[in-house]
Design a protein around this motif. Structure first.
Motif, PDB file in Angstrom:
ATOM      1  N   VAL A 230       0.840  -1.199   0.000  1.00 60.49           N
ATOM      2  CA  VAL A 230       0.000   0.000   0.000  1.00 60.49           C
ATOM      3  C   VAL A 230       0.878   1.252   0.000  1.00 60.49           C
ATOM      4  O   VAL A 230       1.650   1.476   0.942  1.00 60.49           O
ATOM      5  CB  VAL A 230      -0.926   0.033   1.231  1.00 60.49           C
ATOM      6  CG1 VAL A 230      -1.881   1.214   1.144  1.00 60.49           C
ATOM      7  CG2 VAL A 230      -1.694  -1.271   1.369  1.00 60.49           C
ATOM      8  N   PRO A 231       0.799   2.085  -1.051  1.00 61.25           N
ATOM      9  CA  PRO A 231       1.522   3.366  -1.033  1.00 61.25           C
ATOM     10  C   PRO A 231       0.806   4.352  -0.114  1.00 61.25           C
ATOM     11  O   PRO A 231      -0.418   4.493  -0.170  1.00 61.25           O
ATOM     12  CB  PRO A 231       1.446   3.840  -2.492  1.00 61.25           C
ATOM     13  CG  PRO A 231       0.842   2.713  -3.262  1.00 61.25           C
ATOM     14  CD  PRO A 231       0.068   1.887  -2.306  1.00 61.25           C
ATOM     15  N   LEU A 248      -4.946   2.471   7.118  1.00 63.65           N
ATOM     16  CA  LEU A 248      -4.886   1.205   6.396  1.00 63.65           C
ATOM     17  C   LEU A 248      -6.070   0.286   6.686  1.00 63.65           C
ATOM     18  O   LEU A 248      -6.560  -0.406   5.793  1.00 63.65           O
ATOM     19  CB  LEU A 248      -3.588   0.464   6.743  1.00 63.65           C
ATOM     20  CG  LEU A 248      -2.299   1.060   6.188  1.00 63.65           C
ATOM     21  CD1 LEU A 248      -1.101   0.326   6.748  1.00 63.65           C
ATOM     22  CD2 LEU A 248      -2.281   0.998   4.672  1.00 63.65           C
ATOM     23  N   LEU A 249      -6.504   0.271   7.932  1.00 61.09           N
ATOM     24  CA  LEU A 249      -7.520  -0.698   8.341  1.00 61.09           C
ATOM     25  C   LEU A 249      -8.894  -0.078   8.500  1.00 61.09           C
ATOM     26  O   LEU A 249      -9.861  -0.798   8.768  1.00 61.09           O
ATOM     27  CB  LEU A 249      -7.111  -1.356   9.666  1.00 61.09           C
ATOM     28  CG  LEU A 249      -5.710  -1.976   9.725  1.00 61.09           C
ATOM     29  CD1 LEU A 249      -5.471  -2.602  11.097  1.00 61.09           C
ATOM     30  CD2 LEU A 249      -5.536  -3.012   8.625  1.00 61.09           C
ATOM     31  N   ASN A 250      -8.977   1.254   8.375  1.00 61.56           N
ATOM     32  CA  ASN A 250     -10.249   1.952   8.595  1.00 61.56           C
ATOM     33  C   ASN A 250     -10.817   1.572   9.962  1.00 61.56           C
ATOM     34  O   ASN A 250     -12.001   1.282  10.112  1.00 61.56           O
ATOM     35  CB  ASN A 250     -11.249   1.625   7.492  1.00 61.56           C
ATOM     36  CG  ASN A 250     -12.424   2.594   7.488  1.00 61.56           C
ATOM     37  OD1 ASN A 250     -12.296   3.737   7.912  1.00 61.56           O
ATOM     38  ND2 ASN A 250     -13.575   2.133   7.018  1.00 61.56           N
ATOM     39  N   GLN A 251      -9.932   1.589  10.956  1.00 60.36           N
ATOM     40  CA  GLN A 251     -10.259   1.109  12.295  1.00 60.36           C
ATOM     41  C   GLN A 251      -9.817   2.144  13.323  1.00 60.36           C
ATOM     42  O   GLN A 251      -8.753   2.747  13.190  1.00 60.36           O
ATOM     43  CB  GLN A 251      -9.524  -0.223  12.524  1.00 60.36           C
ATOM     44  CG  GLN A 251      -9.793  -0.904  13.835  1.00 60.36           C
ATOM     45  CD  GLN A 251      -9.078  -2.260  13.901  1.00 60.36           C
ATOM     46  OE1 GLN A 251      -8.751  -2.853  12.875  1.00 60.36           O
ATOM     47  NE2 GLN A 251      -8.831  -2.731  15.110  1.00 60.36           N
ATOM     48  N   ARG A 252     -10.625   2.382  14.331  1.00 57.22           N
ATOM     49  CA  ARG A 252     -10.277   3.348  15.377  1.00 57.22           C
ATOM     50  C   ARG A 252      -9.093   2.842  16.201  1.00 57.22           C
ATOM     51  O   ARG A 252      -8.881   1.635  16.341  1.00 57.22           O
ATOM     52  CB  ARG A 252     -11.471   3.600  16.299  1.00 57.22           C
ATOM     53  CG  ARG A 252     -12.629   4.307  15.628  1.00 57.22           C
ATOM     54  CD  ARG A 252     -13.808   4.418  16.577  1.00 57.22           C
ATOM     55  NE  ARG A 252     -13.471   5.196  17.757  1.00 57.22           N
ATOM     56  CZ  ARG A 252     -14.227   5.264  18.855  1.00 57.22           C
ATOM     57  NH1 ARG A 252     -15.361   4.585  18.922  1.00 57.22           N
ATOM     58  NH2 ARG A 252     -13.855   6.000  19.876  1.00 57.22           N
ATOM     59  N   PHE A 253      -8.360   3.797  16.777  1.00 54.58           N
ATOM     60  CA  PHE A 253      -7.208   3.446  17.622  1.00 54.58           C
ATOM     61  C   PHE A 253      -7.530   3.771  19.073  1.00 54.58           C
ATOM     62  O   PHE A 253      -8.095   4.837  19.358  1.00 54.58           O
ATOM     63  CB  PHE A 253      -5.961   4.221  17.184  1.00 54.58           C
ATOM     64  CG  PHE A 253      -4.705   3.709  17.830  1.00 54.58           C
ATOM     65  CD1 PHE A 253      -3.936   2.753  17.208  1.00 54.58           C
ATOM     66  CD2 PHE A 253      -4.298   4.167  19.090  1.00 54.58           C
ATOM     67  CE1 PHE A 253      -2.779   2.264  17.799  1.00 54.58           C
ATOM     68  CE2 PHE A 253      -3.153   3.680  19.690  1.00 54.58           C
ATOM     69  CZ  PHE A 253      -2.395   2.725  19.045  1.00 54.58           C
ATOM     70  N   PRO A 254      -7.179   2.901  20.010  1.00 51.41           N
ATOM     71  CA  PRO A 254      -7.424   3.177  21.433  1.00 51.41           C
ATOM     72  C   PRO A 254      -6.324   4.061  22.010  1.00 51.41           C
ATOM     73  O   PRO A 254      -5.351   3.576  22.580  1.00 51.41           O
ATOM     74  CB  PRO A 254      -7.400   1.772  22.060  1.00 51.41           C
ATOM     75  CG  PRO A 254      -6.452   0.998  21.201  1.00 51.41           C
ATOM     76  CD  PRO A 254      -6.628   1.542  19.798  1.00 51.41           C
ATOM     77  N   TYR A 255      -6.458   5.377  21.858  1.00 47.77           N
ATOM     78  CA  TYR A 255      -5.411   6.310  22.263  1.00 47.77           C
ATOM     79  C   TYR A 255      -4.989   6.062  23.711  1.00 47.77           C
ATOM     80  O   TYR A 255      -5.818   5.928  24.606  1.00 47.77           O
ATOM     81  CB  TYR A 255      -5.898   7.746  22.101  1.00 47.77           C
ATOM     82  CG  TYR A 255      -6.245   8.099  20.677  1.00 47.77           C
ATOM     83  CD1 TYR A 255      -5.274   8.130  19.686  1.00 47.77           C
ATOM     84  CD2 TYR A 255      -7.564   8.376  20.315  1.00 47.77           C
ATOM     85  CE1 TYR A 255      -5.593   8.438  18.380  1.00 47.77           C
ATOM     86  CE2 TYR A 255      -7.892   8.692  19.010  1.00 47.77           C
ATOM     87  CZ  TYR A 255      -6.905   8.715  18.044  1.00 47.77           C
ATOM     88  OH  TYR A 255      -7.221   9.013  16.745  1.00 47.77           O
ATOM     89  N   GLY A 256      -3.675   6.015  23.907  1.00 45.31           N
ATOM     90  CA  GLY A 256      -3.138   5.743  25.234  1.00 45.31           C
ATOM     91  C   GLY A 256      -2.801   4.284  25.447  1.00 45.31           C
ATOM     92  O   GLY A 256      -2.202   3.928  26.465  1.00 45.31           O
ATOM     93  N   TYR A 257      -3.173   3.440  24.495  1.00 42.05           N
ATOM     94  CA  TYR A 257      -2.860   2.021  24.582  1.00 42.05           C
ATOM     95  C   TYR A 257      -2.012   1.620  23.375  1.00 42.05           C
ATOM     96  O   TYR A 257      -1.591   2.453  22.582  1.00 42.05           O
ATOM     97  CB  TYR A 257      -4.146   1.193  24.669  1.00 42.05           C
ATOM     98  CG  TYR A 257      -4.843   1.352  25.995  1.00 42.05           C
ATOM     99  CD1 TYR A 257      -4.534   0.524  27.066  1.00 42.05           C
ATOM    100  CD2 TYR A 257      -5.801   2.351  26.180  1.00 42.05           C
ATOM    101  CE1 TYR A 257      -5.166   0.674  28.292  1.00 42.05           C
ATOM    102  CE2 TYR A 257      -6.434   2.516  27.399  1.00 42.05           C
ATOM    103  CZ  TYR A 257      -6.106   1.671  28.459  1.00 42.05           C
ATOM    104  OH  TYR A 257      -6.723   1.833  29.673  1.00 42.05           O
ATOM    105  N   SER A 258      -1.767   0.328  23.253  1.00 44.89           N
ATOM    106  CA  SER A 258      -0.909  -0.188  22.197  1.00 44.89           C
ATOM    107  C   SER A 258      -1.724  -0.765  21.059  1.00 44.89           C
ATOM    108  O   SER A 258      -2.851  -1.238  21.259  1.00 44.89           O
ATOM    109  CB  SER A 258       0.009  -1.271  22.783  1.00 44.89           C
ATOM    110  OG  SER A 258       0.587  -2.072  21.780  1.00 44.89           O
TER     111      SER A 258
END
Length: 499
Positions: A230-231, A248-258
């Motif tokens: 993926v460019p 890339l995944l169109n997925q939310r990120f859990p800010y503050g976690y890994s």
């Protein structure tokens, strides 16, 4: 297969910076002594396995802890343990092993079980090699194995993202890392990871402006249906886990976690090459390629140095003596200022940046076009500036002034918060749940808000202070995160320190 270039809202593209490292790699050589921290990369501090006076070999495990999330630590040289002491290493007290090197021996012990014909190895054997090599400590999540090298097992990984986006002002050269047969080594490293984590989708995200490199990689990668090339637009901070996953995944990120807490492993190109070297060549993680960048250097280039080499031995001989420079670790935007050059490098180092110190006022500065200075302003002059190579120094080029509500910080914020509004609350000591309602804990501390502020307001500093004060008051940002995610390895992650 190559997909269309992707990006995200906000961010900033740093273009044409002078003193990015050349595609040149020099061997640093064996130092007189090395200082090996017993915690490096992802994982807890390991247990000491040697004592003062012991003879050690390069590649020998000198620290290991199979009970906690960690990866073994190795001696990077042949020599004698001269001292074992606790030192302050980047705001943490750590056990350090000081080894006087035998400079006549430049080889290293191979990792047990390695095999150039790696496809004949079982999954458990591959995991063991990676764990024993120390490679499993790399990047923010580590590489999951059955040996407690990450907070989740290989079966818990749903997506693997390998990236070489290069969105920082200064970046390691992808052309250098992947020259010659290194592209084949990268692909084999990806195949090894796919064998260890067969249930995971694999994404190789590269700088969309490296068209020749993308074409070469795609010719090889096209035969592997599980691999998606993926460019990505090299827009800062695209290289952050918090931006790669939504992009890339169109997925939310859990800010503050890994990323591992949501089943994602993110690795850089150098980490995957180390996977190949460990499994196919038996090479333990005892050295690191570091980009030396910035206008404070005689010549920007790359060095390969043994882990534990004092910083001063690498950077001091290469500084321009005519300039007084500040040395910054890993990132011009967020890196740590290095005041003590006797400290050793660890396996997490990627960049050493030398920036000339500057605090002098410029006569009629407001009338200068700023051809060599990066600017975010929406003026006609700034639209012409990208045609000129940029440079960097530590001068703010102005004094702090009241906020003019230009909203530049809001425009570039990659996570959609309003830095100037949060800053005003914090400066007035209005520290309460209002800050949480404005998503202050979503801040990923990329530093763009401070960078673009024409009033020179240290917005990032204010946001950090606000988050710290909220935490001291007992505000738990987990309440804003955990209800919306199916999280994995939470307790293990809270007990791990990253260095």
């Amino acid at each position: 297969m190559i997909k269309r270039s992707k990006t995200f809202k906000g961010g900033y593209i740093f273009q044409r910076y002078l003193s990015n490292p050349l595609d040149t790699l020099l061997e640093q050589g064996i130092p007189e002594k090395v200082i090996i921290p017993l915690a490096q990369g992802f994982g807890s501090e390991v247990k000491l396995l040697v004592k003062k006076g012991d003879k050690v070999s390069a590649g020998q495990i000198i620290g290991r802890d199979d009970e906690n999330v960690s990866s073994p630590v190795h001696s990077s040289v042949f020599g004698t343990v001269e001292e074992i002491k606790r030192m302050n290493y980047f705001k943490r007290e750590l056990e350090m092993v000081v080894i006087r090197a035998d400079k006549t021996q430049k080889d290293y012990l191979r990792v047990e079980g390695f095999n150039p014909d790696w496809a004949k190895l079982r999954q458990e054997e591959l995991e063991k090699i990676l764990y024993l090599s120390g490679v499993t400590a790399l990047d923010r999540e580590g590489i999951p194995t059955r040996f407690k090298s990450s907070v989740i097992p290989p079966s818990g990984v749903e997506n693997i993202i390998v990236h070489g986006v290069g969105s920082e002002p200064y970046n390691i050269s992808l052309e250098l890392l992947l020259n010659g047969k290194k592209i084949l080594n990268l692909i084999d490293g990806l195949r090894i990871l796919n064998t260890i984590m067969p249930g995971a989708n694999m994404y190789l995200a590269l700088n969309s402006r490296k068209q020749k490199l993308l074409e070469e990689i795609n010719k090889i990668a096209v035969k592997y249906k599980w691999l998606k090339v993926v460019p990505l637009e090299p827009k800062y901070p695209q290289g952050y886990d918090e931006m790669l996953i939504p992009t890339l995944l169109n997925q939310r990120f859990p800010y503050g976690y890994s990323a591992a807490n949501i089943g994602v492993v993110v690795l850089n190109i150098q980490a995957v090459l180390s996977v190949y070297e460990a499994v196919c060549e038996g090479k333990p993680l005892i050295e690191r390629i570091i980009a030396l960048c910035g206008p404070g250097l005689k010549e920007p280039l790359h060095v390969k140095a043994r882990i534990g080499t004092p910083l001063g031995e690498i950077i001091t001989p290469r500084l321009n003596e005519k300039l007084k420079s500040r040395i910054v670790l890993n990132s011009l935007m967020t890196g740590v200022k290095l005041n003590d050059l006797t400290l050793p490098i660890s396996r997490t180092f990627s960049h050493l940046i030398a920036i000339p110190e500057g605090d002098k006022r410029e006569f009629l500065a407001f009338m200068r076009p700023g051809l060599r200075q990066q600017s975010y302003s929406h003026t006609f002059a700034s639209s012409l500036l990208p045609f000129f190579n940029k440079t960097a120094d530590t001068n703010l080029h102005g004094e702090e002034r009241p906020c003019i509500s230009c909203s530049y910080c809001e425009e570039v914020c990659p996570v959609g918060i309003i830095p100037h509004l949060l800053s005003k609350y914090i400066k007035r000591n209005m520290i309460d749940e209002t800050l949480m309602n404005y998503n202050i804990f979503n801040c990923i501390e990329c530093g763009l808000c401070t960078f673009v502020c024409p009033s020179k307001i240290p917005l990032l500093q204010h946001l950090k202070e606000g988050k710290d004060k909220l935490t001291m008051q007992g505000c738990d940002h987990a309440q804003c995160i955990l209800p919306y995610f199916d999280m994995k390895g939470i307790e293990e992650y809270r007990g791990v320190t990253k260095l």
